[in-house]
Design a protein around this motif. Structure first.
Motif, PDB file in Angstrom:
ATOM      1  N   UNK A  66       0.844  -1.186   0.000  1.00 13.75           N
ATOM      2  CA  UNK A  66       0.000   0.000   0.000  1.00 13.75           C
ATOM      3  C   UNK A  66       0.882   1.240   0.000  1.00 13.75           C
ATOM      4  N   UNK A  67       0.332   2.308  -0.505  1.00 21.32           N
ATOM      5  CA  UNK A  67       1.054   3.561  -0.388  1.00 21.32           C
ATOM      6  C   UNK A  67       0.106   4.526   0.292  1.00 21.32           C
ATOM      7  N   UNK A  68       0.565   5.064   1.415  1.00 20.22           N
ATOM      8  CA  UNK A  68      -0.333   5.901   2.202  1.00 20.22           C
ATOM      9  C   UNK A  68       0.085   7.353   2.122  1.00 20.22           C
ATOM     10  N   UNK A  69       1.167   7.587   1.426  1.00 22.49           N
ATOM     11  CA  UNK A  69       1.674   8.946   1.427  1.00 22.49           C
ATOM     12  C   UNK A  69       1.025   9.781   0.348  1.00 22.49           C
ATOM     13  N   UNK A  70       0.544  10.956   0.745  1.00 22.00           N
ATOM     14  CA  UNK A  70       0.016  11.911  -0.215  1.00 22.00           C
ATOM     15  C   UNK A  70       1.160  12.739  -0.757  1.00 22.00           C
ATOM     16  N   UNK A  71       1.092  14.039  -0.564  1.00 23.54           N
ATOM     17  CA  UNK A  71       2.108  14.926  -1.139  1.00 23.54           C
ATOM     18  C   UNK A  71       3.391  14.951  -0.317  1.00 23.54           C
ATOM     19  N   UNK A  72       3.263  14.979   0.987  1.00 19.19           N
ATOM     20  CA  UNK A  72       4.444  15.189   1.820  1.00 19.19           C
ATOM     21  C   UNK A  72       5.077  13.888   2.274  1.00 19.19           C
ATOM     22  N   UNK A  73       5.742  13.938   3.397  1.00 13.14           N
ATOM     23  CA  UNK A  73       6.415  12.759   3.918  1.00 13.14           C
ATOM     24  C   UNK A  73       5.559  12.079   4.979  1.00 13.14           C
ATOM     25  N   UNK A  74       4.365  12.587   5.181  1.00 16.65           N
ATOM     26  CA  UNK A  74       3.504  12.027   6.214  1.00 16.65           C
ATOM     27  C   UNK A  74       2.279  11.397   5.583  1.00 16.65           C
ATOM     28  N   UNK A  75       1.815  10.328   6.210  1.00 19.99           N
ATOM     29  CA  UNK A  75       0.602   9.653   5.771  1.00 19.99           C
ATOM     30  C   UNK A  75      -0.568  10.610   5.722  1.00 19.99           C
ATOM     31  N   UNK A  76      -1.457  10.359   4.770  1.00 21.21           N
ATOM     32  CA  UNK A  76      -2.744  11.040   4.804  1.00 21.21           C
ATOM     33  C   UNK A  76      -3.801   9.962   4.884  1.00 21.21           C
TER      34      UNK A  76
END
Ligand code: 5GP
Ligand code: MG
Ligand code: MG
Length: 177
Positions: A66-76
């Motif tokens: 899974x990929x949980x990262x949006x734009x930054x380095x933190x999960x969205x």
């Protein structure tokens, strides 16, 4: 020690002891159950491999990416499935194996997904937990170790896809991260 690592947070010996303890707890709880252990790629691959060898009840393994990262380095809240399971989960007891619970978004979403897919039960086994960083209410049923809010690498965990091969968990020197 790798030159780019400033601190070893969890040694190889401690990793082994953690896996032994978790394996005993899990084995006790899943006797006579149809256990499906699901590793969340890529970070959990070494933990998964060590952990299941400490579990002494019958089980099947499968993996999800899974990929949980949006734009930054933190999960969205947005969790994308990059690779789905091969196994069907309906009616089965699922144990999700994660490297680290941080904001909690990834496991919250996966917990919902497995319930939608009608798993008989869904529990979480996380190697590490950063409670201070939590954004949503998610708790590991089996936890290796609580750690402070620092970015860690090694034992499967990466920074920019590197360092997964380190046989311990370490903190990067600040000029590397
Ligand atoms: P979440 O924020 O959704 O709980 O965590 C998502 C994922 O972010 C974790 O499973 C892990 O792959 C990654 N992550 C969170 N904290 C760290 C960290 O300190 N080091 C590394 N390498 N990955 C992390
Ligand atoms: Mg992960
Ligand atoms: Mg990563």
């Amino acid at each position: 020690m790798n030159q780019e690592i400033s601190d070893i947070l969890i040694s190889t010996e401690e990793i082994q002891a953690i896996n032994k303890r978790l394996g005993e707890e899990i084995s006790k709880d899943y006797q006579d159950q149809d256990l499906l252990v699901v590793g969340i790629l890529k970070g959990s691959f070494l933990f998964m491999a060590d952990l299941i060898r400490e579990i002494n009840v019958p089980l099947e393994v499968d993996f999800m990416a899974v990929s949980s990262y949006g734009d930054g380095t933190e999960s969205g809240g947005d969790v994308k499935i990059l690779k789905d399971l091969e196994a069907s989960v309906a009616g089965r007891h699922v144990l999700l194996v994660e490297d680290i619970v941080d904001t909690g978004y990834t496991l919250e979403r996966l917990g919902e997904l497995f319930k939608e897919r009608q798993a008989a039960s869904v529990k979480i086994c996380a190697f590490l937990n950063k409670a201070d960083r939590r954004q949503v209410k998610v708790e590991a049923d089996y936890l290796g170790k609580e750690i402070p809010d620092a970015f860690v690498v090694g034992y499967g965990m990466d920074y920019a896809q590197k360092y997964r091969n380190l046989p311990y968990v370490g903190v990067l020197k600040s000029d590397q991260a």
